[in-house]
Write a protein that holds these residues in place. Sequence first.
Motif, mmCIF file in Angstrom:
data_model
loop_
_atom_site.group_PDB
_atom_site.id
_atom_site.type_symbol
_atom_site.label_atom_id
_atom_site.label_comp_id
_atom_site.label_asym_id
_atom_site.label_seq_id
_atom_site.Cartn_x
_atom_site.Cartn_y
_atom_site.Cartn_z
ATOM 1 N N VAL A 1 0.795 -1.293 0.122
ATOM 2 C CA VAL A 1 0.008 -0.060 -0.076
ATOM 3 C C VAL A 1 0.780 1.398 -0.096
ATOM 4 N N GLN A 2 0.396 2.356 -0.409
ATOM 5 C CA GLN A 2 1.104 3.677 -0.338
ATOM 6 C C GLN A 2 0.335 4.826 0.332
ATOM 7 N N ASN A 3 -0.687 4.605 0.976
ATOM 8 C CA ASN A 3 -1.209 5.621 1.899
ATOM 9 C C ASN A 3 -2.076 4.994 2.913
ATOM 10 N N THR A 4 -2.519 5.782 3.921
ATOM 11 C CA THR A 4 -3.038 5.244 5.103
ATOM 12 C C THR A 4 -4.480 4.816 4.713
ATOM 13 N N VAL A 5 -5.091 5.346 3.767
ATOM 14 C CA VAL A 5 -6.548 4.956 3.455
ATOM 15 C C VAL A 5 -6.424 3.322 2.608
ATOM 16 N N ALA A 6 -5.442 3.253 2.037
ATOM 17 C CA ALA A 6 -5.251 1.976 1.325
ATOM 18 C C ALA A 6 -4.729 0.948 2.502
ATOM 19 N N THR B 1 2.337 18.404 12.688
ATOM 20 C CA THR B 1 1.167 18.773 13.142
ATOM 21 C C THR B 1 0.169 19.327 12.113
ATOM 22 N N PHE B 2 0.800 20.346 11.304
ATOM 23 C CA PHE B 2 0.113 20.812 10.281
ATOM 24 C C PHE B 2 -0.214 19.941 8.891
ATOM 25 N N LYS B 3 0.659 18.985 8.772
ATOM 26 C CA LYS B 3 0.365 17.624 7.682
ATOM 27 C C LYS B 3 -0.846 17.028 8.297
ATOM 28 N N GLU B 4 -0.788 16.711 9.534
ATOM 29 C CA GLU B 4 -1.973 15.711 10.152
ATOM 30 C C GLU B 4 -3.454 16.609 10.078
ATOM 31 N N LEU B 5 -3.155 17.756 10.453
ATOM 32 C CA LEU B 5 -4.493 18.622 10.395
ATOM 33 C C LEU B 5 -5.018 18.597 8.933
ATOM 34 N N PHE B 6 -4.189 19.122 8.045
ATOM 35 C CA PHE B 6 -4.658 19.017 6.606
ATOM 36 C C PHE B 6 -5.068 17.586 6.264
ATOM 37 N N GLY B 7 -4.627 16.634 6.718
ATOM 38 C CA GLY B 7 -5.013 15.167 6.341
ATOM 39 C C GLY B 7 -6.346 15.248 7.024
ATOM 40 N N ILE B 8 -6.640 15.491 8.129
ATOM 41 C CA ILE B 8 -7.936 15.311 8.867
ATOM 42 C C ILE B 8 -8.932 16.178 8.081
ATOM 43 N N LEU B 9 -8.722 17.257 7.703
ATOM 44 C CA LEU B 9 -10.001 18.103 6.983
ATOM 45 C C LEU B 9 -10.015 17.684 5.378
ATOM 46 N N ASN B 10 -8.951 16.886 4.760
ATOM 47 C CA ASN B 10 -9.042 16.224 3.710
ATOM 48 C C ASN B 10 -9.909 15.179 3.863
ATOM 49 N N ALA B 11 -9.896 14.137 4.962
ATOM 50 C CA ALA B 11 -10.878 13.054 5.161
ATOM 51 C C ALA B 11 -12.346 13.367 5.265
ATOM 52 N N GLN B 12 -12.100 14.698 6.250
ATOM 53 C CA GLN B 12 -13.612 15.014 6.498
ATOM 54 C C GLN B 12 -14.296 15.528 5.224
ATOM 55 N N ALA B 13 -13.679 16.190 4.443
ATOM 56 C CA ALA B 13 -14.114 16.546 3.005
ATOM 57 C C ALA B 13 -14.543 15.549 2.078
ATOM 58 N N GLY B 14 -14.092 14.225 2.465
ATOM 59 C CA GLY B 14 -14.569 13.231 1.319
ATOM 60 C C GLY B 14 -13.202 12.962 0.400
ATOM 61 N N PHE B 15 -11.724 13.238 0.864
ATOM 62 C CA PHE B 15 -10.642 12.997 0.173
ATOM 63 C C PHE B 15 -10.747 13.731 -1.395
ATOM 64 N N PRO B 16 -11.020 15.043 -1.406
ATOM 65 C CA PRO B 16 -11.149 15.691 -2.611
ATOM 66 C C PRO B 16 -9.451 15.631 -3.140
ATOM 67 N N ILE B 17 -8.597 15.676 -2.317
ATOM 68 C CA ILE B 17 -7.167 15.590 -2.596
ATOM 69 C C ILE B 17 -6.587 13.987 -2.265
ATOM 70 N N GLU B 18 -6.162 13.376 -3.197
ATOM 71 C CA GLU B 18 -5.909 12.037 -3.009
ATOM 72 C C GLU B 18 -4.395 11.938 -2.074
ATOM 73 N N PRO B 19 -4.690 11.212 -0.997
ATOM 74 C CA PRO B 19 -3.510 11.018 -0.296
ATOM 75 C C PRO B 19 -2.372 9.887 -1.086
ATOM 76 N N ARG B 20 -1.151 10.482 -0.540
ATOM 77 C CA ARG B 20 0.112 9.711 -1.387
ATOM 78 C C ARG B 20 0.701 8.947 -0.105
ATOM 79 N N ASP B 21 0.959 9.249 0.899
ATOM 80 C CA ASP B 21 1.872 8.727 1.904
ATOM 81 C C ASP B 21 1.339 8.181 2.969
ATOM 82 N N ARG B 22 1.755 7.268 3.843
ATOM 83 C CA ARG B 22 1.244 6.584 4.901
ATOM 84 C C ARG B 22 1.644 7.456 6.196
#
Length: 216
Positions: free
Chosen positions: A122-127, A195-216
């Motif tokens: 896998v290449q990201n947390t979702v996968a 910290t800022f990376k995680e906050l952005f990732g949480i906002l991205n997840a809450q928005a339904g992953f409009p930006i594809e996650p790349r790393d784990r």
Amino acid sequence: MRNKPVRKFRWFLSISFLLLCVAAVFAFRDLGQWLMLDEPLRASKAIVIMGGGIPFRAMEAAELYKSKWAGEVWITQGKVDSADLAMARIGITQGSEDNTNQLILEKLGVPPGAIHLIPERVQNTVAEEKAVVRYSGSSLQAPLILVTSKYHARRLRVIWDKAIGKGVPLIVRYASEEPYDASRWWSNSGDALSTFKELFGILNAQAGFPIEPRDR
């Protein structure tokens, strides 16, 4: 006299703005602590080492295993990336992350028979979370304990609830020895970036992953 209500309204706006600023400062200060989600333990099907955080996540998993919270430890595998390919082109090979985690577990007393490598790469947390669920099978009664970093714990749970669903039992635990100063996360560039990376990732997840996650 006519301007008195206007002055009162301006005072109200000024005080409200000041209170909002104070609340924002406290929220900003406590952001690191909020990211450090650590859920109560109970008997589980397996302890899963999520990718990254060598050696701390494997160390935490070994302690959980020795405390008998589960009888198996699962290790996820990352995909071969551009850095791996570049290293191979110049003739340099390095031990894989999953192999290193296995060595750490065995060194800390986890028997080889209790260690299982999830075959799907896998290449990201979702996968990664989806691969864990597929490996666990359809009859998941006892929960899984997912071990991650302090700053990544909250996002791990948010992504699980969004991508997997709250019906699949999960316990999130962070690696207690991994360095992260939650009380002063802004005081060094590494913790601030995480910290800022995680906050952005949480906002991205809450928005339904409009930006594809790349790393784990």
